[in-house]
Structures are given as structure tokens and as C-alpha cells.
Design a protein around this motif. Structure first.
Motif, mmCIF file in Angstrom:
data_model
loop_
_atom_site.group_PDB
_atom_site.id
_atom_site.type_symbol
_atom_site.label_atom_id
_atom_site.label_comp_id
_atom_site.label_asym_id
_atom_site.label_seq_id
_atom_site.Cartn_x
_atom_site.Cartn_y
_atom_site.Cartn_z
ATOM 1 N N ARG A 92 1.049 3.973 -3.271
ATOM 2 C CA ARG A 92 0.721 5.396 -3.112
ATOM 3 C C ARG A 92 1.915 6.305 -3.419
ATOM 4 O O ARG A 92 1.778 7.534 -3.371
ATOM 5 N N THR A 139 -4.890 11.220 7.226
ATOM 6 C CA THR A 139 -5.971 12.115 7.648
ATOM 7 C C THR A 139 -5.633 12.797 8.965
ATOM 8 O O THR A 139 -5.921 13.978 9.165
ATOM 9 N N ASP A 155 -4.763 5.526 5.351
ATOM 10 C CA ASP A 155 -5.700 6.646 5.199
ATOM 11 C C ASP A 155 -5.857 7.391 6.518
ATOM 12 O O ASP A 155 -5.828 8.629 6.560
ATOM 13 N N ASN A 156 -6.034 6.633 7.598
ATOM 14 C CA ASN A 156 -6.226 7.255 8.911
ATOM 15 C C ASN A 156 -4.999 8.058 9.329
ATOM 16 O O ASN A 156 -5.112 9.147 9.896
ATOM 17 N N GLN A 177 -6.902 1.325 5.019
ATOM 18 C CA GLN A 177 -7.595 2.225 5.936
ATOM 19 C C GLN A 177 -6.642 2.788 6.984
ATOM 20 O O GLN A 177 -6.751 3.954 7.368
ATOM 21 N N GLU A 191 0.836 -1.208 0.000
ATOM 22 C CA GLU A 191 0.000 0.000 0.000
ATOM 23 C C GLU A 191 0.868 1.255 0.000
ATOM 24 O O GLU A 191 0.572 2.229 -0.705
#
Length: 314
Positions: free
Chosen positions: A68, A163, A159-160, A156, A64
Motif C-alpha cells: 500500500r 477506516t 482497512d479497519n 482487512q 500489506e
């Protein structure tokens, strides 16, 4: 089935954390730069003897991160310890504790852990659960921490983490902000857990300024900045050279920060947000340094809480 050979030893990208981000000219000691662009750093903290699920989770996180286009993660592996009379625990090596905490104050750091890992408060002691704290508490509110237990959670979790850095915690005044404190140096800070608003309120209900930890050390913000050290907490750049003037309780001459132990420290010492200990000239001696590989050091000490208990049984 993934073979364990696919997991390399501890790895770290070519990233000099001692190199400051670009800083405009004209700043003086004590100034608070507002134009620092702190780079991103991802840490992947693995557990020893991983299960198949944990192996797959590590591979998913790596994939991942690569997909990215993010910089490769710094990867470290905890050590399994078996304290007498306790369940086994996994602790981060002292050298990695130092590297991580320095990185947290010089990079926007995302910590991805694939299992429960702890940080030993005094590295010269034999590890115990009571003498250590969860890694999540160690980096609390200074970095994003994500526990990733399944490969399906990899996307996720990243992402967290990203964020979290888009809207990190807002720091209050320097004099009234416990999130600036180094968690392994301020004895008892860990018992408040992760320092969100409820925990900060609980902390302030117990501690009045100057803040005094459970070892009796008084923490006052220094009026004079002695260095031009450039650090941040949760993306907020600190005044250049920011640190605490810490008064030690009479008779107490020892300090530890997760990778070092000092003895013979006089009553006064400077401690920085990244847990750097700076005694006054000639006062105190570093008796243990967990970052020195291959050197002979003293045997691990019996944890302090067990020494006290032993005395009480005599």
C-alpha cells in the motif's frame, strides 16, 4: 516454512515523534489549533515465541503495508512473564510503553497486535494480570487497535485501521471527556474497558467532577497552561499545554505511569494526556525509570495488591 530468522529484533522507522507537525504562527498557550495535519504511524506488536500462524501473520502484515506504500511499521516484541500462581502473560517493555503512548498523542496511530499483550501499570513491580491492563484498553479511543490472529486477516485489519481514522470518535467538551485521561495514571479507568459511548456513560455514572480515581486522586483541568506541548486525541488537537491539576489523597505520595515510578510526591502534581508527570519544583523523586537501558535500578517490587493481602494474613 518461515524461519524465525526472518523476524528481526525490535525495529522502528526513522520517525522523530518529538518533532511537531507544522503549526501556523500566532497561536498562544491554551489555543486549540485546527489546522494540524497529524502524520500516520503504524505499530506492529508481536508476541515472543510466536507460532507458525503468528509468523505468517507478521509477514502478511508487512507485505500489506509495503504494497500500500505506507511507511514501515514500528515493530516491538512483548516479554513473556510468569507471575506466581497465575497463568503466564505477555507484557510490553516499559520503554515501548512510553514510545507508544507518546506516538499515540503525536501521530494518527494504528496498533496491530498478533496476540494478547498487556501494559504493566507500575513498571517497578513484578508483572501480574491484576497489576496490568490489555493493550487495547491502554490505547482505547485514542488510536485504532486491531487484533490480527490470521494471515488472511491482514488486509482487512489495515482497512479497519485506516477506516477508523477516516471517522474517529468525536470528542466532547474538554471538561467532560474521559477519553482524554491517561489510562495508566487514572487508577480504575481500565475497568470500564474500551471507552465507547456505553462505557463513557458508565464512567460518568460512577465519577462526578472533579473526577476522583480509586486511589483518591482528584483530577481537575488546569486553568493555566504552563507549556506549549502540541498533542491530539483521536485526531482532535488539544489546547496547547492542556493538562490536569491532580490532587493526591493525604498520605499517598507515589505515582506511576507505565514507565516511571515517583515517590515523595507532594499533594499536587500536573499530569498530561500522554501520561507525562510533572511534580512541582523539588517535590518528589523519580525512583524507577524503565526507559533507562543498562542502568542499575531497584529490584522489582512485590505488586501492591499482594503486599496488602500478605498483611491481611498476619
Amino acid at each position: 516454512m518461515m524461519a524465525r530468522a526472518n523476524l528481526p529484533a525490535d525495529t522502528a522507522p526513522e520517525d522523530d515523534i518529538d518533532k511537531d507537525p507544522p503549526l501556523a504562527a500566532g497561536y498562544r498557550d491554551g489555543d486549540s489549533p485546527s489546522d494540524v495535519d497529524w502524520p500516520l504511524s503504524i505499530w506492529l506488536v508481536r508476541v515472543p515465541d510466536p507460532s507458525q500462524a503468528q509468523l505468517k501473520t507478521v509477514q502478511a502484515l508487512r507485505a500489506e503495508i509495503d504494497e500500500r506504500g505506507l511507511s514501515p511499521a514500528t515493530e516491538v516484541v512483548g516479554e513473556l512473564k510468569n507471575p506466581q500462581g497465575e497463568h503466564s502473560i505477555t507484557v510490553l517493555k516499559a520503554c515501548d510503553v512510553k514510545r507508544l503512548y507518546r506516538t499515540v498523542h503525536r501521530r494518527r496511530t494504528i496498533v496491530l497486535a498478533t496476540g494478547g499483550v498487556r501494559v504493566q501499570n507500575d513498571p517497578s513491580e513484578r508483572p501480574t494480570r491484576k497489576g496490568s491492563q490489555p493493550l487495547e484498553h491502554y490505547v482505547s479511543q485514542k488510536a485504532s487497535f486491531q487484533l490480527v490472529t490470521k494471515a488472511a486477516e491482514a488486509a482487512q485489519a489495515i482497512d479497519n485501521g485506516l477506516t477508523w481514522w477516516q471517522k474517529p470518535p468525536v470528542l466532547r467538551s474538554w471538561a467532560d471527556e474521559p477519553r482524554l485521561l491517561p489510562s495508566v495514571c487514572f487508577a480504575g479507568l481500565d475497568r470500564f474497558g474500551c471507552l465507547g459511548d456505553p462505557e463513557i456513560s458508565d464512567f460518568k455514572a460512577v465519577h462526578t467532577r472533579p473526577w476522583t480515581d480509586k486511589q483518591g486522586k482528584e483530577w481537575g483541568i488546569a486553568k493555566a497552561m504552563h507549556t506549549r506541548e502540541l498533542l491530539h486525541v483521536a485526531g482532535t488537537t488539544l489546547p496547547l499545554g492542556f493538562h490536569w491539576d491532580v490532587q493526591l489523597k493525604a498520605g499517598r505520595k507515589t505515582l506511576a505511569n507505565g514507565w516511571e515510578r515517583w515517590e515523595g510526591v507532594m499533594n499536587y502534581v500536573n499530569i498530561h494526556p500522554n501520561a507525562f508527570i510533572r511534580p512541582s519544583a523539588g517535590a518528589g523523586k523519580k525512583v524507577y525509570d524503565g526507559t533507562l537501558v543498562g542502568t542499575t535500578q531497584r529490584e522489582p517490587r512485590t505488586p501492591s495488591h499482594r503486599r496488602k493481602g500478605r498483611k491481611g494474613r498476619r
